[in-house]
Design an enzyme around this catalytic site. Structure first.
Site, mmCIF file in Angstrom:
data_model
loop_
_atom_site.group_PDB
_atom_site.id
_atom_site.type_symbol
_atom_site.label_atom_id
_atom_site.label_comp_id
_atom_site.label_asym_id
_atom_site.label_seq_id
_atom_site.Cartn_x
_atom_site.Cartn_y
_atom_site.Cartn_z
ATOM 1 C CG ASP A 1 -2.113 0.912 1.085
ATOM 2 O OD1 ASP A 1 -2.359 1.416 -0.028
ATOM 3 O OD2 ASP A 1 -2.805 1.135 2.101
ATOM 4 C CG ASN B 1 1.940 1.395 -5.121
ATOM 5 O OD1 ASN B 1 2.830 1.219 -4.307
ATOM 6 N ND2 ASN B 1 1.436 0.432 -5.879
ATOM 7 N NE ARG C 1 -1.355 6.702 1.235
ATOM 8 C CZ ARG C 1 -1.482 5.805 2.205
ATOM 9 N NH1 ARG C 1 -1.221 6.153 3.454
ATOM 10 N NH2 ARG C 1 -1.843 4.570 1.934
ATOM 11 C CG HIS D 1 -0.384 1.882 -9.221
ATOM 12 N ND1 HIS D 1 -0.553 1.594 -7.882
ATOM 13 C CD2 HIS D 1 -1.479 2.599 -9.593
ATOM 14 C CE1 HIS D 1 -1.708 2.117 -7.474
ATOM 15 N NE2 HIS D 1 -2.278 2.734 -8.483
ATOM 16 C CD GLU E 1 -13.643 -4.635 -1.187
ATOM 17 O OE1 GLU E 1 -12.457 -4.986 -1.060
ATOM 18 O OE2 GLU E 1 -14.593 -5.451 -1.170
ATOM 19 C CD1 TRP F 1 -13.540 -4.797 -8.819
ATOM 20 C CD2 TRP F 1 -12.812 -4.166 -10.849
ATOM 21 N NE1 TRP F 1 -12.969 -5.893 -9.429
ATOM 22 C CE2 TRP F 1 -12.524 -5.535 -10.675
ATOM 23 C CE3 TRP F 1 -12.442 -3.545 -12.047
ATOM 24 C CZ2 TRP F 1 -11.880 -6.301 -11.650
ATOM 25 C CZ3 TRP F 1 -11.815 -4.304 -13.015
ATOM 26 C CH2 TRP F 1 -11.534 -5.663 -12.817
ATOM 27 C CG LEU G 1 8.880 -17.726 -3.119
ATOM 28 C CD1 LEU G 1 9.701 -16.974 -2.082
ATOM 29 C CD2 LEU G 1 8.348 -16.737 -4.129
ATOM 30 N NE ARG H 1 -2.893 -1.424 4.495
ATOM 31 C CZ ARG H 1 -4.152 -1.432 4.130
ATOM 32 N NH1 ARG H 1 -4.983 -2.296 4.663
ATOM 33 N NH2 ARG H 1 -4.596 -0.572 3.238
ATOM 34 C CD GLU I 1 2.772 -13.386 15.766
ATOM 35 O OE1 GLU I 1 2.825 -12.219 16.203
ATOM 36 O OE2 GLU I 1 2.262 -14.329 16.393
HETATM 37 C C1 IPE Z 1 -5.640 -2.588 -0.139
HETATM 38 O O1 IPE Z 1 -5.247 -1.284 -0.310
HETATM 39 C C2 IPE Z 1 -5.673 -3.286 -1.467
HETATM 40 C C3 IPE Z 1 -4.371 -3.535 -2.075
HETATM 41 C C4 IPE Z 1 -3.212 -3.263 -1.565
HETATM 42 C C5 IPE Z 1 -4.415 -4.165 -3.359
HETATM 43 P P1 IPE Z 1 -6.288 -0.091 -0.474
HETATM 44 O O2 IPE Z 1 -5.494 1.141 -0.634
HETATM 45 O O3 IPE Z 1 -7.271 -0.423 -1.523
HETATM 46 O O4 IPE Z 1 -7.039 -0.151 0.934
HETATM 47 P P2 IPE Z 1 -7.871 0.976 1.697
HETATM 48 O O5 IPE Z 1 -8.885 1.505 0.747
HETATM 49 O O6 IPE Z 1 -6.915 2.008 2.131
HETATM 50 O O7 IPE Z 1 -8.470 0.246 2.860
HETATM 51 C C1 IPE Z 2 -1.554 0.211 -3.310
HETATM 52 O O1 IPE Z 2 -1.346 1.567 -3.364
HETATM 53 C C2 IPE Z 2 -1.831 -0.416 -4.644
HETATM 54 C C3 IPE Z 2 -3.221 -0.804 -4.866
HETATM 55 C C4 IPE Z 2 -4.194 -0.732 -3.996
HETATM 56 C C5 IPE Z 2 -3.549 -1.303 -6.177
HETATM 57 P P1 IPE Z 2 -2.523 2.605 -3.377
HETATM 58 O O2 IPE Z 2 -2.905 2.864 -4.787
HETATM 59 O O3 IPE Z 2 -3.647 2.165 -2.520
HETATM 60 O O4 IPE Z 2 -1.810 3.870 -2.775
HETATM 61 P P2 IPE Z 2 -2.416 4.901 -1.749
HETATM 62 O O5 IPE Z 2 -2.943 4.126 -0.597
HETATM 63 O O6 IPE Z 2 -3.507 5.630 -2.450
HETATM 64 O O7 IPE Z 2 -1.274 5.770 -1.382
HETATM 65 MG MG MG Z 3 -4.062 2.436 -0.579
#
Ligand code: IPE
Ligand code: IPE
Ligand code: MG
Length: 256
Positions: free
Chosen positions: A36, A38, A40, A53, A83, A85, A147, A204, A223
């Site tokens: 998570d 990308n 930001r 991404h 979600e 989408w 792996l 995470r 964990e």
């Molecule tokens: C969770 O991240 C999904 C993936 C990393 C693929 P999100 O960015 O979609 O989650 P929320 O919306 O912050 O909970």
């Molecule tokens: C995670 O990064 C990748 C996916 C959910 C596909 P985000 O796109 O959710 O990045 P933030 O959370 O908006 O920074």
């Molecule tokens: Mg995110």
């Protein structure tokens, strides 16, 4: 108290403590990762979200190598949730092209590493080009014994459980499944992870402390490790930090 926390976090963000990483010690068999941050990461650089991404793909590459070198057997990467989408069309289109892009450049090396690729998630809604790339990668690596790299794509923990229950209900109706015999082991067999052990460690990135519908059944005794680092900045050292912390955890599974 605050000072203590500040020190703790400073330590988290500073560089590795590889000598603390006991390579002969407890290495998690299965590491699940919610990649998570990308968007930001890109925002901070005045770049479009999709640049984040793309940068995140490099991290995927690096983490697979590091995990493999440590002897981790399964890595599951949350790449697209059921979600996601809801995001703007352009971003979704871009994300749906990433598997092809990633595999077209990385598959060769992954095969050389004996990596087996699997997709976890609902195949129904995926564009055909995305599905094709993933199926090809699954087929070309199905006999690999190294792996196992799982991409959770169009994956939702609740969706997975709904699909499992619906399959079980049909089989009960058809007389193929005895409803008296339902137990945890039976239910596990209907999940995408039927032949994959539960994650030992969940990572995470990006400072969000939630599961976002990831592996709800499988994470029961995993964990959890959270870091503020954004996914494109996540490095080998951060992975080591997570493993070191994992090695210090006492897993009790409800016992004493
Ligand atoms: C969770 O991240 C999904 C993936 C990393 C693929 P999100 O960015 O979609 O989650 P929320 O919306 O912050 O909970
Ligand atoms: C995670 O990064 C990748 C996916 C959910 C596909 P985000 O796109 O959710 O990045 P933030 O959370 O908006 O920074
Ligand atoms: Mg995110």
């Amino acid at each position: 108290m605050l000072e203590h926390l500040a020190r703790k976090w400073a330590r988290k963000e500073t560089q590795p403590i590889p000598e603390e990483l006991d390579r002969s010690g407890k290495i998690p068999q299965h590491v699940a990762i919610i990649m998570d941050g990308n968007g930001r990461w890109a925002n901070m650089r005045n770049l479009p979200r999709v640049a984040g991404h793309r940068a995140g793909m490099k991290t995927v590459k690096e983490v697979v190598k590091v995990a493999d070198d440590l002897g981790v057997r399964y890595v599951t990467m949350y790449a697209f949730s059921t979600e996601n989408w809801k995001r703007p069309r352009d971003e979704v289109d871009f994300l749906m092209k990433l598997p092809q892009e990633f595999l077209s450049t990385e598959l060769k090396e992954l095969i050389e590493r004996n990596v087996r690729i699997r997709m976890l998630g609902s195949k129904d809604e995926l564009p055909s080009h995305t599905l094709k790339a993933l199926i090809e990668a699954e087929e070309r690596t199905q006999d690999n014994t190294g792996l196992q790299l799982n991409f959770a794509l169009n994956y939702g923990g609740r969706d997975e459980i709904v699909k499992a229950f619906s399959m079980m209900a049909s089989q009960v109706k058809a007389g193929e499944l005895d409803p008296e015999k339902l137990d945890e082991e039976v239910i596990s067999r209907y999940l995408y992870t039927s032949d994959i052990p539960d994650p030992d460690l969940l990572i995470r990135t990006s400072g969000e402390i939630r599961l976002s519908n990831f592996m709800l059944w499988q994470l029961a005794y995993t964990e959890l490790w959270f870091t503020d680092v954004l996914w494109p900045d996540f490095s080998r050292e951060h992975f080591y930090q997570a493993i070191v912390e994992y090695q210090g955890r006492a897993r009790r599974y409800g016992a004493v």
